[in-house]
Design a protein around this motif. Structure first.
Motif, PDB file in Angstrom:
ATOM      1  N   PRO A  66       0.820  -1.207   0.000  1.00  0.00           N
ATOM      2  CA  PRO A  66       0.000   0.000   0.000  1.00  0.00           C
ATOM      3  C   PRO A  66       0.860   1.266   0.000  1.00  0.00           C
ATOM      4  N   VAL A  67       0.590   2.148  -0.952  1.00  0.00           N
ATOM      5  CA  VAL A  67       1.332   3.397  -1.090  1.00  0.00           C
ATOM      6  C   VAL A  67       0.329   4.544  -1.178  1.00  0.00           C
ATOM      7  N   ALA A  68       0.582   5.630  -0.477  1.00  0.00           N
ATOM      8  CA  ALA A  68      -0.291   6.802  -0.531  1.00  0.00           C
ATOM      9  C   ALA A  68      -0.030   7.602  -1.799  1.00  0.00           C
ATOM     10  N   HIS A  69      -1.087   8.185  -2.346  1.00  0.00           N
ATOM     11  CA  HIS A  69      -0.899   9.024  -3.535  1.00  0.00           C
ATOM     12  C   HIS A  69      -0.306  10.378  -3.178  1.00  0.00           C
ATOM     13  N   GLY A  70      -0.483  10.831  -1.949  1.00  0.00           N
ATOM     14  CA  GLY A  70       0.148  12.068  -1.487  1.00  0.00           C
ATOM     15  C   GLY A  70      -0.481  13.341  -1.990  1.00  0.00           C
ATOM     16  N   ASN A  71      -1.629  13.245  -2.634  1.00  0.00           N
ATOM     17  CA  ASN A  71      -2.282  14.430  -3.178  1.00  0.00           C
ATOM     18  C   ASN A  71      -3.143  15.075  -2.101  1.00  0.00           C
TER      19      ASN A  71
END
Length: 327
Positions: A228-233
């Motif tokens: 799982p990786v965050a999009h950071g937007n």
């Protein structure tokens, strides 16, 4: 990894289907000559806009609330949502005679807040830029003893959403048609994971493609990273229902093994898809429910010579925004 080793199985979805059958709408699988002509494929639409509360979320909410032991139901439930899960939980709680408290962002569409209250739930508003909705919900649950109903990262919720895929598989089989591609939107990944589990149990070669708003493509990033990786937007998208920062742990444990890929669509492309659905499909679709359709219309899902199922996951949109979109 075998499907039986994943957090949910087709059997869990079968069980959920039995639980929700008396209350949920079995939405149809609709052919679309207009989309066939545009794409060169054979396109079917799964219109969850016709579901109870206007989105697929009722399925998972009702299955989850039904799993709560009778002794705990009097304490109620608490959920956090921008709107569709909120309405699903509120409606399910009313049917089951349970109190519901829903934590919603203050900038959620007014119609979604109003409908949530209309189902009898208490709404607690928060600032999504400054406050943590899960922390607020957990405090309410800690004070009252209520059961927290997550929007996606829960096996009962996910199994309930998977009944969408079960119905798709059953209807495809009844037509003696094999789906090449099935695509649906994702926020935390419960719907697409449930669909993937159910569809691939019957059609193992089907490609399940997740659709996301441009810039909010955490599933695409996570599939590439294998975790799982965050999009950071930190910005906004018209698709208010699809703004989770990253996939859930339970949902991604399924999706990393079963999804074939990811596509995305811009807000402008989503609005064009909403207008298409109004004009050619005669269906009202909210922004977060139209991303897969937008990707299809822009050729990001290659449908030529293929059988494709597109899930329209929700139809709860403010009238003012909708009027601008379709005009």
């Amino acid at each position: 990894m075998t499907n039986s080793a994943l957090p949910i199985t087709a059997a869990d979805i079968d069980a959920a289907a039995r639980v929700i059958a008396p209350y949920a709408v079995r939405t149809p699988l609709l052919p679309s000559p207009a989309l066939d002509a545009l794409t060169g494929g054979r396109i079917f639409i799964k219109p969850e806009v016709l579901q109870r509360t206007g989105s697929f979320k009722f399925r998972g909410a009702f299955n989850k609330l039904s799993s709560i032991p009778q002794a705990d139901r009097s304490k109620g439930v608490v959920a956090f949502s921008s709107g569709n899960h909120a309405q699903g939980v509120a409606a399910a709680a009313r049917i089951l005679g349970m109190k519901a408290t829903i934590v919603m962002p203050a900038d959620a569409p007014a119609s979604k807040v109003a409908r949530t209250r209309g189902y009898g739930a208490e709404v607690v508003l928060y600032d999504r830029d400054k406050e943590d909705r899960e922390a607020i919900a957990k405090k309410i649950a800690g004070d009252s003893g209520a059961t927290v109903v997550p929007p996606y990262d829960d096996v009962f919720v996910m199994a309930g959403q998977g009944t969408v895929g079960r119905e798709i598989a059953e209807d495809m089989a009844a037509l003696a048609v094999v789906p090449d591609i099935v695509s649906a939107q994702a926020s935390g990944g419960g719907l697409i994971g449930g669909i993937a589990t159910a569809v691939k149990a019957r059609f193992s070669d089907a490609q399940i493609i997740v659709a996301e708003p441009a810039g909010f493509h955490d599933h695409e990033l996570s599939l590439k990273a294998g975790k799982p990786v965050a999009h950071g937007n930190s910005g906004r998208t018209i698709c208010d229902a699809l703004m989770a920062q990253q996939p859930g742990d339970i949902t991604f444990a399924v999706n990393r093994h079963l999804l074939a890929g990811a596509v995305s669509a811009t807000d402008q492309e989503v609005m064009e898809a909403m207008a298409f659905a109004f004009r050619d499909l005669k269906l009202i679709v909210e922004p977060g429910g139209a991303v897969a359709l937008a990707a299809l219309l822009k050729g990001k899902i290659d449908a030529r010579g293929k059988t494709v199922v597109i899930v329209l996951s929700g139809g709860n949109v403010d009238a003012e925004l909708y009027a601008k979109v379709i005009s």
